[in-house]
Design an enzyme around this catalytic site. Structure first.
Site, PDB file in Angstrom:
ATOM      1  N   CYS A  85       0.910  -1.276  -0.273  1.00  0.00           N
ATOM      2  CA  CYS A  85      -0.068   0.225   0.348  1.00  0.00           C
ATOM      3  C   CYS A  85       0.883   1.260  -0.074  1.00  0.00           C
ATOM      4  O   CYS A  85       1.395   1.550   1.224  1.00  0.00           O
ATOM      5  CB  CYS A  85      -1.094  -0.022   1.121  1.00  0.00           C
ATOM      6  SG  CYS A  85      -1.390   1.553   1.438  1.00  0.00           S
ATOM      7  N   CYS A 122      -0.196   4.030   2.748  1.00  0.00           N
ATOM      8  CA  CYS A 122       0.112   3.559   3.871  1.00  0.00           C
ATOM      9  C   CYS A 122       1.568   3.784   3.791  1.00  0.00           C
ATOM     10  O   CYS A 122       1.598   4.354   5.306  1.00  0.00           O
ATOM     11  CB  CYS A 122      -0.550   2.551   4.593  1.00  0.00           C
ATOM     12  SG  CYS A 122      -2.175   2.001   3.121  1.00  0.00           S
ATOM     13  N   ASP A 123       2.376   3.991   3.732  1.00  0.00           N
ATOM     14  CA  ASP A 123       3.548   3.639   3.234  1.00  0.00           C
ATOM     15  C   ASP A 123       4.922   4.618   2.842  1.00  0.00           C
ATOM     16  O   ASP A 123       6.090   4.490   3.525  1.00  0.00           O
ATOM     17  CB  ASP A 123       4.621   2.021   3.195  1.00  0.00           C
ATOM     18  CG  ASP A 123       3.204   1.063   4.890  1.00  0.00           C
ATOM     19  OD1 ASP A 123       2.862   1.036   5.620  1.00  0.00           O
ATOM     20  OD2 ASP A 123       2.572   0.408   4.297  1.00  0.00           O
TER      21      ASP A 123
END
Length: 312
Positions: free
Chosen positions: A135, A138-139
């Site tokens: 993701c 997300c990261d």
């Protein structure tokens, strides 16, 4: 163990499940939606959605919240972080078993979606969350001013590369084929970004490093030559696998494990419907998930009222 009786149980709270919930609620059906994580499904992690009608651009979590809010207003009950562990779909009453409650319903709508396919290379587990990610939104912040590699050829991979290019110093697209299968507008945008490099006909075969990822080994898919590329992180978008483990022995699936339905979302079991990415179909988008959820709810309403001709 608590027992709860309802008209419809929806398993899965992504776009398909939430849309089905909206329509079931509006039809006056007592409905419970069970989601093992946060409601919204995959769209939560999408930074910018640009192909959903009515929005030139909308953040995934914002769209998910709007759909969830609409479902709640329709009167449905949403149970988050409640994992379905077992199902009994035979007979007129269907039973859905979770760790705390057994739900009994006249209809079940399966909207469990799909999960990402792993890289399936050496050291992937070792670097999971510490160099290997699935993701970008997300990261991606972990790799500001660093070099990252992105695998995959669809909309998700290309969108992730575009997103990562805004903070990473360099993005390397590792594509195992000589073309992409994403929307043309995204590919055109990708090719115009100066810090994105595209490697056609290469595949990641190993992840390198001790305590942290320092590089990847790649192999050419045409002549089998190998090479090593320095990279601080890898973001994998290699397709998806349907979440149908609970239904393999009772519902008809296609060769890839997706649930077979007709155009009304009916499975081979009366009173059991499927919608969204878990279903065997040509296109998997938010719009098609919403359409599936609508049709599944409509069919569930007809079934509960004893109408077998869903076209009427």
């Amino acid at each position: 163990m608590e027992n709860k009786v309802t008209d419809v149980i929806i398993i899965g709270g992504g776009a398909a499940g939430l849309t089905a919930a909206i329509y079931c609620g509006r039809a006056g059906l007592k409905t419970v939606l069970c989601e093992s994580e946060f409601s919204g499904g995959k769209i939560i992690s999408v930074n910018s959605i640009e192909n959903y009608p009515g929005f030139s651009s909308v953040k995934g979590f914002e769209l998910a919240e709007k759909i969830k809010e609409q479902a709640l207003k329709s009167g449905v009950e949403i149970k988050e972080f409640l994992k379905t562990e077992k199902v009994n779909l035979s007979g007129k009453v269907k039973s859905i078993y979770t760790d705390s409650t057994v739900f009994e319903a006249k209809c079940v709508i399966i909207a469990t979606g799909s999960s990402e396919v792993l890289l399936d290379v050496k050291n992937e587990e070792k670097f999971h969350g510490k160099g290997v990610h699935y993701c970008a939104e997300c990261d991606g912040f972990l790799y500001k001013n660093k070099t990252v590699a992105v695998t995959g050829g669809g909309n998700s991979a290309v969108s992730a590369a575009i997103y990562l290019s805004g903070s990473a110093s360099k993005v390397i697209m590792v594509r195992r084929k000589d073309s992409f299968h994403c929307e043309k507008i995204l590919l055109d945008r990708l090719k115009k970004i100066s810090n994105i490099q595209i490697l056609y006909n290469w595949n990641i075969t190993d992840l390198l490093g001790d305590s942290k990822l320092i590089g990847i080994e790649v192999q050419n898919t045409k002549n089998n030559t190998r090479g090593i590329i320095s990279a601080d992180g890898v973001f994998a978008f290699n397709g998806c696998r349907p979440a149908t483990e609970l239904f393999r022995d009772v519902i008809n699936l296609d060769g890839e494990g997706y649930i077979l339905t007709d155009e009304n979302m009916c499975t081979n079991i009366p009173g059991v419907f499927a919608a969204g990415d878990v279903r065997s179909k040509l296109c998997r988008q938010i719009t098609t998930a919403a359409a599936d959820g609508t049709a599944a709810a409509y069919s569930a309403e007809k079934f509960i009222h004893g109408k077998t001709d869903f076209t009427d």
